[in-house]
Scaffold this active site. Structure first.
Site, short mmCIF file in Angstrom:
data_model
loop_
_atom_site.label_atom_id
_atom_site.label_comp_id
_atom_site.label_asym_id
_atom_site.label_seq_id
_atom_site.Cartn_x
_atom_site.Cartn_y
_atom_site.Cartn_z
N VAL A 127 32.80 77.14 44.64
CA VAL A 127 34.30 77.86 44.43
C VAL A 127 35.25 76.50 43.74
O VAL A 127 36.25 77.07 43.02
CB VAL A 127 35.49 77.18 46.38
CG1 VAL A 127 34.39 78.67 47.10
CG2 VAL A 127 35.88 76.06 46.66
N TYR B 15 42.36 62.92 49.58
CA TYR B 15 42.41 63.99 51.07
C TYR B 15 43.95 64.44 51.31
O TYR B 15 44.66 65.43 51.15
CB TYR B 15 41.85 63.91 52.17
CG TYR B 15 42.01 65.21 53.03
CD1 TYR B 15 40.74 65.81 53.02
CD2 TYR B 15 42.69 65.19 54.45
CE1 TYR B 15 40.55 66.83 53.73
CE2 TYR B 15 42.76 66.30 55.07
CZ TYR B 15 41.51 67.16 54.75
OH TYR B 15 41.92 68.07 56.32
#
Length: 247
Positions: free
Chosen positions: A58, A152
């Protein structure tokens, strides 16, 4: 939702993606499985004729374009994208995080989300009948970060920005966009919670977890709504985990 409804799920080779893909297959959907490892996607599909295995990185624009091209060749339309693929890093102070690790994570969690949403939006905007739904997998880290989680947490704030803008930009094309923020669903990524993870006060504690099937059920509910209805944001978490009152 009709049995012919079609969803693409990224990160479908394991964890939340696998559980969600299998839930949609069981509910009668056609499911496109996207992920880097074809063998893992095939395992998720479990021989279902309704599964379309699409190996794809992706973070790579050409790979994403090729996967969506195969989907349109096979199906001709896309009703829902569960933009789920993501990864995390071991907790560390920001100056101890390798730049290469940040670039790899952001390539999946930010660029990958953008590329897949971009491709899905384009299909949904131009198909007949027009419209569809994009569901982004965010995180409670977009609200309350864990210690040492700068890469993150940054990436999940970006996902929230993507959700908000697509929710707005999609209105004119009958495209709904929502986000599910998940806390402590028990996958391989969350196994550490059952052994003890760092807390804001400097301690290390075991945290409550929930079965990943609850995430799949929530995404299935969101996907089954009529396009006149949207769930912009939903937080789903293990009830006893340190989120409310974290810190």
């Amino acid at each position: 939702m009709k049995k012919s409804s079609k969803i693409m799920i990224t990160g479908a080779g394991s964890g939340i993606g696998r559980a969600t893909a299998r839930a949609f297959l069981a509910a009668g959907w056609d499911v496109a499985l996207v992920g880097r490892r074809e063998d893992a996607l095939t395992e998720t599909a479990s021989g279902s004729e309704a599964a379309l295995v699409l190996p794809c990185d992706v973070s790579d624009p050409a790979s994403v374009d090729a996967a969506f091209a195969r989907l349109t060749d096979q199906w001709g339309r896309l009703d829902v994208l569960f933009n789920n693929a993501g990864q995390s890093l071991k907790a560390a102070p920001i100056d101890e995080i390798a730049v290469e690790d940040w670039l790899t994570l952001s390539g999946v969690n930010i660029t990958g989300m953008f590329l897949c949403a971009r491709a899905a939006f384009g299909i949904m905007r131009r198909q007949d009948p027009q419209g569809g739904r994009i569901i982004n997998n965010g995180s409670i880290s977009a609200h309350v970060p864990r210690p040492g989680s700068a890469p993150y947490t940054m990436s999940k704030h970006a996902v929230t920005g993507l959700t908000r803008t697509l929710s707005l930009d999609g209105r004119g094309y009958n495209i709904a966009c929502g986000q599910i923020d998940i806390g402590n669903a028990l996958t391989s990524m969350a196994q550490a919670f059952t052994h003890g993870v760092p807390q804001a006060d400097g301690s290390t504690r075991i945290e409550a977890v929930m079965d990943v099937s609850h995430v799949a059920d929530a995404v299935l509910y969101m996907a089954g709504l009529p396009l006149s209805v949207n769930v912009p944001f939903v937080t789903l978490m293990a009830n006893a985990m340190p989120y409310i009152g974290r810190g």
